[in-house]
Write an enzyme that holds these catalytic residues in place. Structure first.
Site, PDB file in Angstrom:
ATOM      1  N   ASP A 235       0.829  -1.199   0.000  1.00  0.00           N
ATOM      2  CA  ASP A 235       0.000   0.000   0.000  1.00  0.00           C
ATOM      3  C   ASP A 235       0.872   1.262   0.000  1.00  0.00           C
ATOM      4  O   ASP A 235       0.580   2.229  -0.705  1.00  0.00           O
ATOM      5  CB  ASP A 235      -0.944  -0.027   1.213  1.00  0.00           C
ATOM      6  N   LYS A 239       1.369   4.362  -2.974  1.00  0.00           N
ATOM      7  CA  LYS A 239       1.430   5.810  -2.731  1.00  0.00           C
ATOM      8  C   LYS A 239       2.751   6.373  -3.248  1.00  0.00           C
ATOM      9  O   LYS A 239       2.784   7.458  -3.837  1.00  0.00           O
ATOM     10  CB  LYS A 239       1.280   6.101  -1.231  1.00  0.00           C
TER      11      LYS A 239
END
Ligand SMILES: NC(=O)c1ccc[n+]([C@@H]2O[C@H](COP(=O)([O-])OP(=O)(O)OC[C@H]3O[C@@H](n4cnc5c(N)ncnc54)[C@H](OP(=O)(O)O)[C@@H]3O)[C@@H](O)[C@H]2O)c1
Ligand SMILES: *[C@@H]1O[C@H](CO)[C@@H](O)[C@H](O)[C@H]1NC(C)=O
Length: 376
Positions: A235, A239
């Site tokens: 995750d 980003k």
């Protein structure tokens, strides 16, 4: 009154909170001469749309009922009996959304708001851009897929906002865009972009074993149901990729070096969650604690961060000075240090809650209001 039409994709935690924010901001927006018109809402199975999307919208009573129904785990299609609307099943959904986008895109700048968590919206979003729509994303996946998709999505920079994809409601993308557009070269970004990993890494400093920290985090609800979804770093890597692309790197997920906090042998295909928590994790305690101690000998702490510098884009554990913004981090805040010509000795620091339905949806709402200046 200036009317901003929007169609919401995804009605989970963030999508529902967005609808609630929209309803509770009615009088604030009215004072600004703005009215948000929610003309459709969809989840994975259906689209509920206003009976005539050109002139009518789903009213507030209807939107709140949609939230209630989705929270209760029912299907949007049960709204049929609640008020005037059109309901389309999964197979008709994409075609119908495209029809609405053709009708309202160029004419009104209809915003497609992606609060889903899937890759499946990419096709709709790219086609919507061609039809003159604006897109607002909390969903990271469309921006982290093929470069060709990314190029299409950002081909009209004024038509896309995606603040909530990095740091939830924190003004990360907006700040970077301001720095970039003023010609101030960004030299380096270091960011702790996972609330879970921020919490875990700062707790390690007190000498607590990793396994106990993760157990505590899981029971506090700070982690995904399977904590490996956080500990693997993917995750954060998504980003990092969004930030790297914003800075101009033409890279894909596979080119990012990602350090996972657990080894391959403990991956979900080889160990159940329970097994990982009870027997896998404790095996990692010593290695991590040794690293923490080694860092502290140099006045440093360990942080799980993304580092972007030139063409370098890495995600993993770094030793950072104890007395830096990242070093002082406690708890689950996100922290970003941005170094540029203007911020060369002391970085620009952005810090605050980087997750949660409320802040994420607030970021999405601010994005929707931000693009409306384009249209009348
Ligand atoms: N929560 C946070 O703190 C946070 C922070 C930053 C970013 N985000 C991002 O925000 C997004 C939403 O998060 P969430 O927690 O609200 O997720 P969620 O609760 O899992 O909700 C996802 C929603 O998307 C719907 N959906 C799935 N496939 C779809 C499709 N093809 N078309 C339209 N809708 C579809 C789902 O439908 P069903 O209801 O039918 O399953 C569900 O309503 C995610 O991408 C997440 O990464 C979240
Ligand atoms: C976000 O919303 C979901 C679904 O309503 C809920 O399960 C979750 O606890 C919420 N998360 C937070 C941090 O409030």
């Amino acid at each position: 009154m200036k009317k901003i039409p929007l169609l919401l994709l995804g009605c989970g935690g963030v999508g529902r909170q967005l609808l609630q924010h929209i309803v509770s901001c009615r009088s604030l927006h009215a004072q600004q001469g703005i009215k948000l018109r929610v003309i459709g809402v969809c989840d994975s199975k259906s689209l509920v749309a206003a009976s005539d999307v050109s002139v009518s919208e789903l009213d507030d009573r209807f939107l709140l009922e949609a939230c209630r129904i989705k929270s209760a785990g029912s299907s949007l299609s049960t709204l049929r009996s609640f008020g005037e609307c059109q309901i389309y099943g999964h197979s008709e959904l994409p075609q119908r959304v495209i029809e609405i986008a053709s009708l309202l895109g160029k004419a009104t700048g209809l915003a497609l708001v992606d609060c889903s968590a899937t890759m499946d919206t990419i096709d709709l979003l790219t086609r919507a851009i061609d039809l003159g729509c604006c897109i607002v994303l909390a969903n990271k996946k469309p921006l982290t897929s093929l470069m060709e998709h990314y190029d299409k999505l950002v081909s009209q920079p004024r038509h896309i906002r995606h603040e909530s994809t990095v740091g939830a409601g924190l003004p990360v993308i907006a700040s970077l865009n301001r720095i970039l557009s003023s010609g101030d070269p960004i030299r380096c970004i270091i960011g702790s972009l996972s609330g879970t990993l921020g919490y875990v890494m700062s707790e390690l400093e007190d000498g607590k074993p990793l396994s106990e920290i993760v157990k505590a985090a899981k029971s506090l609800g700070y982690t995904e149901p399977d904590p490996r979804d956080d500990l693997g770093g993917m995750d954060v890597a998504r980003k990092a990729l969004i930030l790297a692309r914003l800075l101009g790197s033409r890279i894909v997920m596979d080119s990012i070096k990602v350090e996972s906090l657990y080894p391959e042998e403990m991956s979900p295909s080889k160990m159940s969650i329970d097994e990982f928590m009870s027997t896998g994790l404790p095996l990692l305690d010593k290695y991590i604690n040794d690293r923490v101690q080694k860092a502290s000998l140099h006045g440093n702490v360990l942080r799980y961060v993304c580092v972007l510098e030139g063409s370098r884009c890495e995600v993993g554990i770094q030793e950072l000075p104890k007395n830096s913004a990242l070093g002082r981090l406690k708890g689950s805040d996100n922290v970003l240090e941005i170094y540029s010509r203007c911020y060369s000795q002391q970085p620009l620091v952005i810090q605050g809650a980087g997750a949660g339905n409320d802040t994420t949806a607030a970021g999405v709402l601010a994005d929707i209001l931000d693009i409306q200046d384009l249209f009348n």
